[in-house]
Design a protein around this motif. Structure first.
Motif, mmCIF file in Angstrom:
data_model
loop_
_atom_site.group_PDB
_atom_site.id
_atom_site.type_symbol
_atom_site.label_atom_id
_atom_site.label_comp_id
_atom_site.label_asym_id
_atom_site.label_seq_id
_atom_site.Cartn_x
_atom_site.Cartn_y
_atom_site.Cartn_z
ATOM 1 N N TRP A 57 37.860 56.773 40.670
ATOM 2 C CA TRP A 57 38.478 58.001 41.187
ATOM 3 C C TRP A 57 37.826 58.471 42.482
ATOM 4 C CZ3 TRP A 57 42.924 59.233 38.916
ATOM 5 C CH2 TRP A 57 43.134 58.844 37.586
ATOM 6 N N LEU A 58 36.682 57.864 42.811
ATOM 7 C CA LEU A 58 35.966 58.290 44.032
ATOM 8 C C LEU A 58 36.053 57.228 45.125
ATOM 9 C CD1 LEU A 58 32.895 59.921 42.257
ATOM 10 C CD2 LEU A 58 34.996 60.996 43.034
ATOM 11 N N LYS A 59 36.821 56.186 44.888
ATOM 12 C CA LYS A 59 37.164 55.138 45.859
ATOM 13 C C LYS A 59 35.956 54.488 46.527
ATOM 14 C CE LYS A 59 39.906 54.729 49.918
ATOM 15 N NZ LYS A 59 40.800 55.429 50.799
ATOM 16 N N ASP A 60 35.195 55.260 47.345
ATOM 17 C CA ASP A 60 34.138 54.630 48.156
ATOM 18 C C ASP A 60 32.742 54.702 47.538
ATOM 19 O OD1 ASP A 60 36.083 54.113 50.151
ATOM 20 O OD2 ASP A 60 35.915 56.186 50.830
ATOM 21 N N LEU A 61 32.599 55.382 46.410
ATOM 22 C CA LEU A 61 31.267 55.508 45.799
ATOM 23 C C LEU A 61 31.154 54.620 44.561
ATOM 24 C CD1 LEU A 61 30.812 59.417 45.897
ATOM 25 C CD2 LEU A 61 29.897 57.754 47.511
ATOM 26 N N ASN A 62 29.948 54.018 44.351
ATOM 27 C CA ASN A 62 29.776 53.220 43.140
ATOM 28 C C ASN A 62 28.979 54.009 42.093
ATOM 29 O OD1 ASN A 62 27.027 53.045 43.780
ATOM 30 N ND2 ASN A 62 27.288 51.101 44.868
ATOM 31 N N GLU A 117 25.515 55.423 43.170
ATOM 32 C CA GLU A 117 25.625 56.514 44.152
ATOM 33 C C GLU A 117 26.072 57.815 43.478
ATOM 34 O OE1 GLU A 117 26.814 53.890 48.106
ATOM 35 O OE2 GLU A 117 28.334 54.363 46.613
ATOM 36 N N VAL A 118 26.976 57.680 42.508
ATOM 37 C CA VAL A 118 27.470 58.875 41.809
ATOM 38 C C VAL A 118 26.358 59.460 40.928
ATOM 39 C CG1 VAL A 118 29.146 59.739 40.127
ATOM 40 C CG2 VAL A 118 29.881 58.195 41.929
ATOM 41 N N MET A 119 25.566 58.588 40.302
ATOM 42 C CA MET A 119 24.429 59.072 39.496
ATOM 43 C C MET A 119 23.490 59.916 40.358
ATOM 44 S SD MET A 119 24.354 58.533 36.241
ATOM 45 C CE MET A 119 22.674 58.549 35.636
ATOM 46 N N GLU A 120 23.193 59.411 41.552
ATOM 47 C CA GLU A 120 22.316 60.145 42.480
ATOM 48 C C GLU A 120 22.920 61.498 42.842
ATOM 49 O OE1 GLU A 120 20.816 58.256 46.127
ATOM 50 O OE2 GLU A 120 20.607 56.414 44.926
ATOM 51 N N PHE A 162 33.814 74.282 39.256
ATOM 52 C CA PHE A 162 34.378 73.677 40.474
ATOM 53 C C PHE A 162 34.237 72.163 40.378
ATOM 54 C CE2 PHE A 162 29.931 73.512 41.391
ATOM 55 C CZ PHE A 162 29.741 72.535 42.369
ATOM 56 N N CYS A 163 35.133 71.450 41.051
ATOM 57 C CA CYS A 163 35.043 69.981 41.077
ATOM 58 C C CYS A 163 34.292 69.595 42.349
ATOM 59 C CB CYS A 163 36.436 69.356 41.075
ATOM 60 S SG CYS A 163 36.363 67.571 41.305
ATOM 61 N N PRO A 164 33.122 68.969 42.221
ATOM 62 C CA PRO A 164 32.323 68.654 43.402
ATOM 63 C C PRO A 164 32.866 67.478 44.215
ATOM 64 C CG PRO A 164 31.226 67.871 41.431
ATOM 65 C CD PRO A 164 32.469 68.552 40.966
ATOM 66 N N PHE A 165 33.902 66.810 43.683
ATOM 67 C CA PHE A 165 34.470 65.647 44.383
ATOM 68 C C PHE A 165 35.888 65.964 44.843
ATOM 69 C CE2 PHE A 165 31.399 64.023 41.249
ATOM 70 C CZ PHE A 165 30.490 63.433 42.119
ATOM 71 N N ASP A 166 36.397 65.100 45.701
ATOM 72 C CA ASP A 166 37.680 65.396 46.343
ATOM 73 C C ASP A 166 38.867 64.921 45.490
ATOM 74 O OD1 ASP A 166 39.540 66.154 48.161
ATOM 75 O OD2 ASP A 166 39.294 64.415 49.467
ATOM 76 N N LEU A 209 29.656 60.275 32.524
ATOM 77 C CA LEU A 209 30.481 60.867 33.579
ATOM 78 C C LEU A 209 30.577 59.939 34.783
ATOM 79 C CD1 LEU A 209 32.164 63.207 34.612
ATOM 80 C CD2 LEU A 209 30.051 64.410 35.232
ATOM 81 N N SER A 210 29.447 59.353 35.126
ATOM 82 C CA SER A 210 29.433 58.404 36.248
ATOM 83 C C SER A 210 30.372 57.232 35.989
ATOM 84 C CB SER A 210 28.013 57.888 36.453
ATOM 85 O OG SER A 210 27.730 57.843 37.805
ATOM 86 N N ASN A 211 30.353 56.777 34.740
ATOM 87 C CA ASN A 211 31.252 55.681 34.353
ATOM 88 C C ASN A 211 32.709 56.104 34.421
ATOM 89 O OD1 ASN A 211 30.169 53.127 33.817
ATOM 90 N ND2 ASN A 211 29.060 53.939 32.052
ATOM 91 N N GLN A 212 33.021 57.288 33.904
ATOM 92 C CA GLN A 212 34.406 57.782 33.937
ATOM 93 C C GLN A 212 34.898 57.922 35.380
ATOM 94 O OE1 GLN A 212 36.655 58.102 31.680
ATOM 95 N NE2 GLN A 212 35.459 57.999 29.799
ATOM 96 N N LEU A 213 34.004 58.351 36.254
ATOM 97 C CA LEU A 213 34.399 58.581 37.655
ATOM 98 C C LEU A 213 34.599 57.283 38.439
ATOM 99 C CD1 LEU A 213 32.008 61.575 38.413
ATOM 100 C CD2 LEU A 213 34.501 61.671 38.525
ATOM 101 N N THR A 214 33.795 56.270 38.128
ATOM 102 C CA THR A 214 33.844 55.057 38.972
ATOM 103 C C THR A 214 34.396 53.818 38.262
ATOM 104 O OG1 THR A 214 31.551 54.535 38.383
ATOM 105 C CG2 THR A 214 31.907 55.814 40.404
ATOM 106 N N ASN A 215 34.328 53.793 36.922
ATOM 107 C CA ASN A 215 34.774 52.585 36.196
ATOM 108 C C ASN A 215 35.694 52.925 35.040
ATOM 109 O OD1 ASN A 215 32.942 50.891 37.695
ATOM 110 N ND2 ASN A 215 31.303 51.740 36.436
ATOM 111 N N GLY A 216 36.555 53.899 35.199
ATOM 112 C CA GLY A 216 37.431 54.281 34.087
ATOM 113 C C GLY A 216 38.409 53.167 33.751
#
Length: 402
Positions: A261-266, A269-272, A289-293, A325-332
């Motif tokens: 869902w964050l396209k350019d982040l792995n 990077e999302v964990m950080e 608030f949603c910190p991502f776009d 959460l990191s997994n859901q965002l980048t590897n759902g």
């Protein structure tokens, strides 16, 4: 009744009309007819682009343009050097139809109505006295030395040359197969993915910029993903469906996709980033608030999927929850179970084997005086005006050769 013509075009769609008009412009004394099996002509033009008609795409370099065609990339290079998107714009402009470019490169008539394109074609066919004959379903084709005989449900026609522009009409493919042409078995090319998943339930209409790949095949794409009533659509999904038309058909449309869902982040990077957010927003509620776009409702859904209660404060996030959460965002991972096609804008991969066509003239290498234009060929593109550009280009080249 036996009707004689110099040339007959089978198929009253975009490619058929474009070929007929361009032929008559060069040879006004020619006697030309368009045979359409349905009650109406240009029905696909009418509904394309949501009724606005996505005429072409603002990509003006032939070598770049061909990259949008999963099938036909190599063969269209030469034709696009003869008639490309810029020529399409000029052609319509010369007939009083101005086109505009949208942010994503798609081009539409400035009126935002496909009727403008239809009216333009009908006006030209009247001007050149082209016979447009509806309810003429072709039953058989007979080639002889100097003419073709065409039998329809009601009439018999004779002509010197034929242009076939019937799109993915299986009956015509069968007739051509009987005459010695190879047909590449058709499979759907542009379709959306059916997905039942609690993470996207009730989120229809939301979209995000994503990177997505098919786990069971070497297929990936990027772009906008749209959540729909039945699953996922949007350019990112339609691109996968076009490039993977044959592979996904072999999988019987049962496969899994991985969505970032964050396209350019792995993941790392999302964990950080989450660690940083945890420090900066320690006392704030995570759902505020949603910190991502991407849409807040999607953020809330992914929080729940990560086993995080919505009222949780950032400071209270556990390591396990952050990993989730990191997994859901980048590897759902989402399970696809079938496909849905837009009946009216249906595109197929398959058709006349491209090896049997001379792309300098669009003439059949198997049967002389027989020409092809548009989607009857094993050519298809991703969504965005490219399928129409193939229709205009191949029809134009056929018309010049005829």
């Amino acid at each position: 009744m036996n009707s004689k013509y110099d040339l007959i075009i089978i198929g009253g769609g975009a490619a058929g009309f474009f070929a007929a008009i361009n032929i008559m412009e060069k040879n006004p004394s020619c006697k030309v007819a368009i045979l359409e099996r349905g009650k109406e002509v240009l029905t696909k033009v009418k509904v394309s682009g949501g009724g606005r008609c996505n005429v072409t795409h603002a990509c003006f370099v032939p070598n770049d343009l061909v990259k949008f065609y999963p099938r036909g990339e190599r063969e269209l290079k030469g034709p696009f050097n003869t008639f490309c998107s810029g020529d399409t714009i000029e052609w319509f402009s010369n007939r009083g139809v101005e086109l505009k470019i949208e942010d994503d490169g798609r081009m539409f008539p400035t009126t935002d109505s496909s009727q403008t394109i239809i009216d333009c074609f009908l006006k030209e066919t009247q001007k050149y006295k082209i016979d447009v004959l509806t309810n003429q379903s072709v039953k058989s084709l007979f080639p002889s030395n100097d003419f073709w005989k065409i039998e329809t449900t009601t009439e018999v026609f004779a002509c010197k040359k034929i242009v076939i522009a019937t799109g993915s009409n299986t009956k015509i493919w069968e007739l051509l197969q009987d005459l010695g042409h190879q047909i590449i078995e058709p499979v759907p090319s542009l379709f959306t993915f059916n997905i039942k998943d609690t993470r996207i339930k009730d989120l229809m209409g939301l979209s995000a910029q994503v990177a997505v790949k098919v786990k069971e095949a070497n297929l990936k794409s990027e772009g906008a993903l749209l959540i729909t009533h039945w699953g996922m659509s949007g350019p990112a999904i339609l691109k996968l469906s076009a490039w993977g038309a044959r592979e996904l058909n072999k999988l019987n449309y049962q496969f899994s996709i991985q969505v970032n869902w964050l396209k350019d982040l792995n993941f790392e990077e999302v964990m950080e980033e989450l660690l940083q957010l945890k420090i900066e927003n320690a006392k704030k509620q995570i759902d505020k608030f949603c910190p991502f776009d991407f849409p807040k409702r999607l953020w809330e859904s992914l929080l729940l999927a990560s086993e995080i209660e919505l009222q949780t404060k950032w400071a209270h996030l556990s390591k396990k929850q952050m990993v989730n959460l990191s997994n859901q965002l980048t590897n759902g991972v989402f399970k696809v179970n079938g496909k849905s096609t837009f009946k009216d804008e249906f595109v197929t991969a398959g058709g006349i084997d491209l090896k049997e066509v001379n792309f300098k003239s669009m003439e059949s290498k198997v049967l002389p005086n027989l020409f092809f234009a548009g989607e009857i060929l094993n050519i298809d593109a991703i969504t965005g005006g490219f399928n129409f550009q193939n229709a205009w280009t191949t029809a134009y080249i056929a018309s010049q050769s005829v």
